[in-house]
Design a protein around this motif. Structure first.
Motif, PDB file in Angstrom:
ATOM      1  N   ASP A   1       0.826  -1.217   0.000  1.00 58.23           N
ATOM      2  CA  ASP A   1       0.000   0.000   0.000  1.00 58.23           C
ATOM      3  C   ASP A   1       0.855   1.261   0.000  1.00 58.23           C
ATOM      4  OD1 ASP A   1      -2.643  -1.154   0.049  1.00 58.23           O
ATOM      5  OD2 ASP A   1      -2.157  -1.850   2.062  1.00 58.23           O
ATOM      6  N   GLY A   2       0.665   2.094  -1.010  1.00 56.29           N
ATOM      7  CA  GLY A   2       1.420   3.333  -1.140  1.00 56.29           C
ATOM      8  C   GLY A   2       2.712   3.173  -1.914  1.00 56.29           C
ATOM      9  N   SER A   3       3.110   1.929  -2.172  1.00 56.37           N
ATOM     10  CA  SER A   3       4.344   1.662  -2.919  1.00 56.37           C
ATOM     11  C   SER A   3       4.030   0.965  -4.244  1.00 56.37           C
ATOM     12  CB  SER A   3       5.284   0.796  -2.084  1.00 56.37           C
ATOM     13  OG  SER A   3       5.575   1.430  -0.860  1.00 56.37           O
ATOM     14  N   LEU A   4       3.329  -0.160  -4.145  1.00 56.31           N
ATOM     15  CA  LEU A   4       2.850  -0.838  -5.360  1.00 56.31           C
ATOM     16  C   LEU A   4       1.466  -0.353  -5.753  1.00 56.31           C
ATOM     17  CD1 LEU A   4       3.993  -4.530  -4.785  1.00 56.31           C
ATOM     18  CD2 LEU A   4       5.171  -2.678  -5.957  1.00 56.31           C
ATOM     19  N   THR A   5       0.821   0.391  -4.855  1.00 56.80           N
ATOM     20  CA  THR A   5      -0.476   0.999  -5.163  1.00 56.80           C
ATOM     21  C   THR A   5      -0.359   2.497  -4.922  1.00 56.80           C
ATOM     22  OG1 THR A   5      -1.492   1.037  -2.956  1.00 56.80           O
ATOM     23  CG2 THR A   5      -1.545  -1.068  -4.155  1.00 56.80           C
ATOM     24  N   ASP A   6      -1.392   3.220  -5.329  1.00 54.61           N
ATOM     25  CA  ASP A   6      -1.390   4.669  -5.097  1.00 54.61           C
ATOM     26  C   ASP A   6      -1.922   5.022  -3.711  1.00 54.61           C
ATOM     27  OD1 ASP A   6      -4.104   4.239  -5.276  1.00 54.61           O
ATOM     28  OD2 ASP A   6      -4.418   5.552  -7.001  1.00 54.61           O
ATOM     29  N   ALA A   7      -1.998   4.022  -2.839  1.00 53.47           N
ATOM     30  CA  ALA A   7      -2.456   4.167  -1.453  1.00 53.47           C
ATOM     31  C   ALA A   7      -3.974   4.253  -1.347  1.00 53.47           C
ATOM     32  CB  ALA A   7      -1.787   5.344  -0.747  1.00 53.47           C
ATOM     33  N   THR A   8      -4.661   4.070  -2.472  1.00 53.27           N
ATOM     34  CA  THR A   8      -6.122   4.059  -2.445  1.00 53.27           C
ATOM     35  C   THR A   8      -6.611   2.673  -2.049  1.00 53.27           C
ATOM     36  OG1 THR A   8      -6.238   5.711  -4.206  1.00 53.27           O
ATOM     37  CG2 THR A   8      -8.209   4.374  -3.842  1.00 53.27           C
ATOM     38  N   ILE A   9      -7.556   2.633  -1.131  1.00 55.69           N
ATOM     39  CA  ILE A   9      -8.209   1.382  -0.756  1.00 55.69           C
ATOM     40  C   ILE A   9      -9.699   1.584  -0.989  1.00 55.69           C
ATOM     41  CG2 ILE A   9      -8.736  -0.226   1.117  1.00 55.69           C
ATOM     42  CD1 ILE A   9      -6.086   0.578   2.413  1.00 55.69           C
ATOM     43  N   TYR A  10     -10.304   0.664  -1.722  1.00 55.87           N
ATOM     44  CA  TYR A  10     -11.734   0.740  -1.992  1.00 55.87           C
ATOM     45  C   TYR A  10     -12.496   0.098  -0.839  1.00 55.87           C
ATOM     46  CZ  TYR A  10      -9.776   1.698  -6.543  1.00 55.87           C
ATOM     47  OH  TYR A  10      -9.035   2.247  -7.558  1.00 55.87           O
ATOM     48  N   VAL A  11     -13.401   0.862  -0.241  1.00 53.55           N
ATOM     49  CA  VAL A  11     -14.124   0.389   0.927  1.00 53.55           C
ATOM     50  C   VAL A  11     -15.623   0.478   0.670  1.00 53.55           C
ATOM     51  CG1 VAL A  11     -14.512   0.746   3.403  1.00 53.55           C
ATOM     52  CG2 VAL A  11     -12.262   1.191   2.434  1.00 53.55           C
TER      53      VAL A  11
ATOM     54  N   GLU B   1      23.417  -6.890   3.346  1.00 52.18           N
ATOM     55  CA  GLU B   1      24.117  -6.162   2.275  1.00 52.18           C
ATOM     56  C   GLU B   1      23.581  -6.506   0.889  1.00 52.18           C
ATOM     57  OE1 GLU B   1      27.168  -6.719   5.598  1.00 52.18           O
ATOM     58  OE2 GLU B   1      25.820  -8.054   4.516  1.00 52.18           O
ATOM     59  N   GLN B   2      22.808  -7.576   0.807  1.00 45.40           N
ATOM     60  CA  GLN B   2      22.228  -8.013  -0.469  1.00 45.40           C
ATOM     61  C   GLN B   2      20.736  -7.687  -0.559  1.00 45.40           C
ATOM     62  OE1 GLN B   2      23.427 -12.106   0.283  1.00 45.40           O
ATOM     63  NE2 GLN B   2      24.869 -12.008  -1.421  1.00 45.40           N
ATOM     64  N   THR B   3      20.255  -6.867   0.374  1.00 44.38           N
ATOM     65  CA  THR B   3      18.822  -6.627   0.494  1.00 44.38           C
ATOM     66  C   THR B   3      18.475  -5.151   0.335  1.00 44.38           C
ATOM     67  OG1 THR B   3      18.710  -8.476   2.041  1.00 44.38           O
ATOM     68  CG2 THR B   3      16.822  -6.999   1.996  1.00 44.38           C
ATOM     69  N   LEU B   4      17.435  -4.892  -0.442  1.00 42.78           N
ATOM     70  CA  LEU B   4      16.899  -3.547  -0.612  1.00 42.78           C
ATOM     71  C   LEU B   4      15.439  -3.571  -0.178  1.00 42.78           C
ATOM     72  CD1 LEU B   4      17.298  -1.098  -3.544  1.00 42.78           C
ATOM     73  CD2 LEU B   4      14.999  -1.754  -2.828  1.00 42.78           C
ATOM     74  N   ILE B   5      15.043  -2.602   0.638  1.00 41.58           N
ATOM     75  CA  ILE B   5      13.644  -2.460   1.040  1.00 41.58           C
ATOM     76  C   ILE B   5      13.052  -1.280   0.279  1.00 41.58           C
ATOM     77  CG2 ILE B   5      14.235  -1.077   3.094  1.00 41.58           C
ATOM     78  CD1 ILE B   5      11.457  -3.499   3.437  1.00 41.58           C
ATOM     79  N   PHE B   6      11.876  -1.489  -0.290  1.00 40.27           N
ATOM     80  CA  PHE B   6      11.171  -0.460  -1.065  1.00 40.27           C
ATOM     81  C   PHE B   6       9.837  -0.198  -0.385  1.00 40.27           C
ATOM     82  CE2 PHE B   6       7.947  -0.107  -4.612  1.00 40.27           C
ATOM     83  CZ  PHE B   6       8.098   1.254  -4.801  1.00 40.27           C
ATOM     84  N   GLY B   7       9.639   1.029   0.082  1.00 43.93           N
ATOM     85  CA  GLY B   7       8.385   1.337   0.747  1.00 43.93           C
ATOM     86  C   GLY B   7       8.208   2.820   0.976  1.00 43.93           C
ATOM     87  N   ASP B   8       6.994   3.174   1.357  1.00 44.01           N
ATOM     88  CA  ASP B   8       6.631   4.586   1.438  1.00 44.01           C
ATOM     89  C   ASP B   8       6.422   5.112   2.848  1.00 44.01           C
ATOM     90  OD1 ASP B   8       4.190   3.096   1.787  1.00 44.01           O
ATOM     91  OD2 ASP B   8       3.120   4.975   1.458  1.00 44.01           O
ATOM     92  N   ASP B   9       6.681   4.293   3.871  1.00 42.52           N
ATOM     93  CA  ASP B   9       6.359   4.793   5.202  1.00 42.52           C
ATOM     94  C   ASP B   9       7.355   4.304   6.248  1.00 42.52           C
ATOM     95  OD1 ASP B   9       4.887   6.282   7.108  1.00 42.52           O
ATOM     96  OD2 ASP B   9       3.019   5.791   6.071  1.00 42.52           O
ATOM     97  N   PHE B  10       7.091   4.662   7.492  1.00 38.93           N
ATOM     98  CA  PHE B  10       8.045   4.461   8.578  1.00 38.93           C
ATOM     99  C   PHE B  10       8.466   3.004   8.756  1.00 38.93           C
ATOM    100  CE2 PHE B  10       8.923   3.472  13.015  1.00 38.93           C
ATOM    101  CZ  PHE B  10      10.051   4.252  13.210  1.00 38.93           C
ATOM    102  N   LEU B  11       7.514   2.072   8.709  1.00 42.81           N
ATOM    103  CA  LEU B  11       7.854   0.669   8.944  1.00 42.81           C
ATOM    104  C   LEU B  11       8.853   0.143   7.918  1.00 42.81           C
ATOM    105  CD1 LEU B  11       4.397  -0.845   9.947  1.00 42.81           C
ATOM    106  CD2 LEU B  11       6.286  -0.177  11.439  1.00 42.81           C
ATOM    107  N   ASP B  12       8.829   0.699   6.716  1.00 45.74           N
ATOM    108  CA  ASP B  12       9.766   0.299   5.668  1.00 45.74           C
ATOM    109  C   ASP B  12      11.138   0.939   5.906  1.00 45.74           C
ATOM    110  OD1 ASP B  12       7.474  -0.866   4.213  1.00 45.74           O
ATOM    111  OD2 ASP B  12       6.934   1.228   3.917  1.00 45.74           O
TER     112      ASP B  12
END
Length: 197
Positions: free
Chosen positions: A36-46, A122-133
């Motif tokens: 959410d927010g990284s692979l999506t535009d952070a929109t959630i349909y409810v 050293e072989q790992t990359l994290i991709f994310g849009d918020d604090f937990l990432d």
């Protein structure tokens, strides 16, 4: 070439000019992507009853299978416990055990994943849009932290890579384009060579 493409090209060239970044990217074997927010535009349909789903970028998805074929491991890691992550991962060829949902502690989940896959931080990359990432990088569980352009400014400040795209809008695509190119495994390697040199 339109203005967005020119901006992407300038960003790509600036990454290639960063020798320390290129050296780190050459060693990446695992990309852990937030949803959410990284692979999506952070929109959630409810609806009145429940969350109905998310929308994902086709262009983000297009690069995943070539990345997997090159030997790169890709994991999807979401704090939300929903089926859309499994469904999207399956469509992209990501094994179910690499689609981690309902994760409340991404640091511990990352450490467990690295141990299971025998991969170092050293072989790992994290991709994310918020604090937990970002916290995965801060707590030394990944060597690089990449974030989309819609990430809060204070997290962009600690990112190794700030992508020129928003989450859900080809941010993963350009990140994997960069990694695959640097590693000499991009399906369009010669075309990119021609443009960046």
């Amino acid at each position: 070439m339109n203005d967005d493409a020119k901006k992407d090209l300038a960003w790509f060239k600036s990454c290639l000019a960063n020798k320390a970044l290129v050296a780190s990217l050459k060693n990446i074997k695992l990309v852990i992507a937030d949803v959410d927010g990284s692979l999506t535009d952070a929109t959630i349909y409810v609806t009145e009853e429940k969350e109905e789903g998310r929308s994902f970028s086709v262009q983000d998805g297009y690069i995943v299978k070539p990345a997997l074929r090159s030997g790169l491991l890709i994991a999807l890691m979401s704090g939300k416990d929903n089926q859309s992550t499994f469904i999207r991962g399956t469509h992209l060829g990501i094994p179910r055990d690499m689609c981690l949902v309902g994760i409340t502690n991404k640091i511990e989940a990352t450490k467990t994943l690295l141990k299971e896959k025998n991969i170092s931080f050293e072989q790992t990359l994290i991709f994310g849009d918020d604090f937990l990432d970002a916290d995965v990088k801060v707590k030394n569980s990944s060597i690089l932290y990449a974030c989309p352009n819609n990430t809060p400014f204070y997290l962009q400040n600690i990112a190794d890579i700030v992508l020129p795209k928003n989450g859900g809008n080809q941010a993963l695509r350009i990140l994997l384009d960069l990694i695959l190119y640097v590693q000499g495994n991009h399906f369009a390697q010669e075309i990119i060579d021609h443009v960046v040199t």
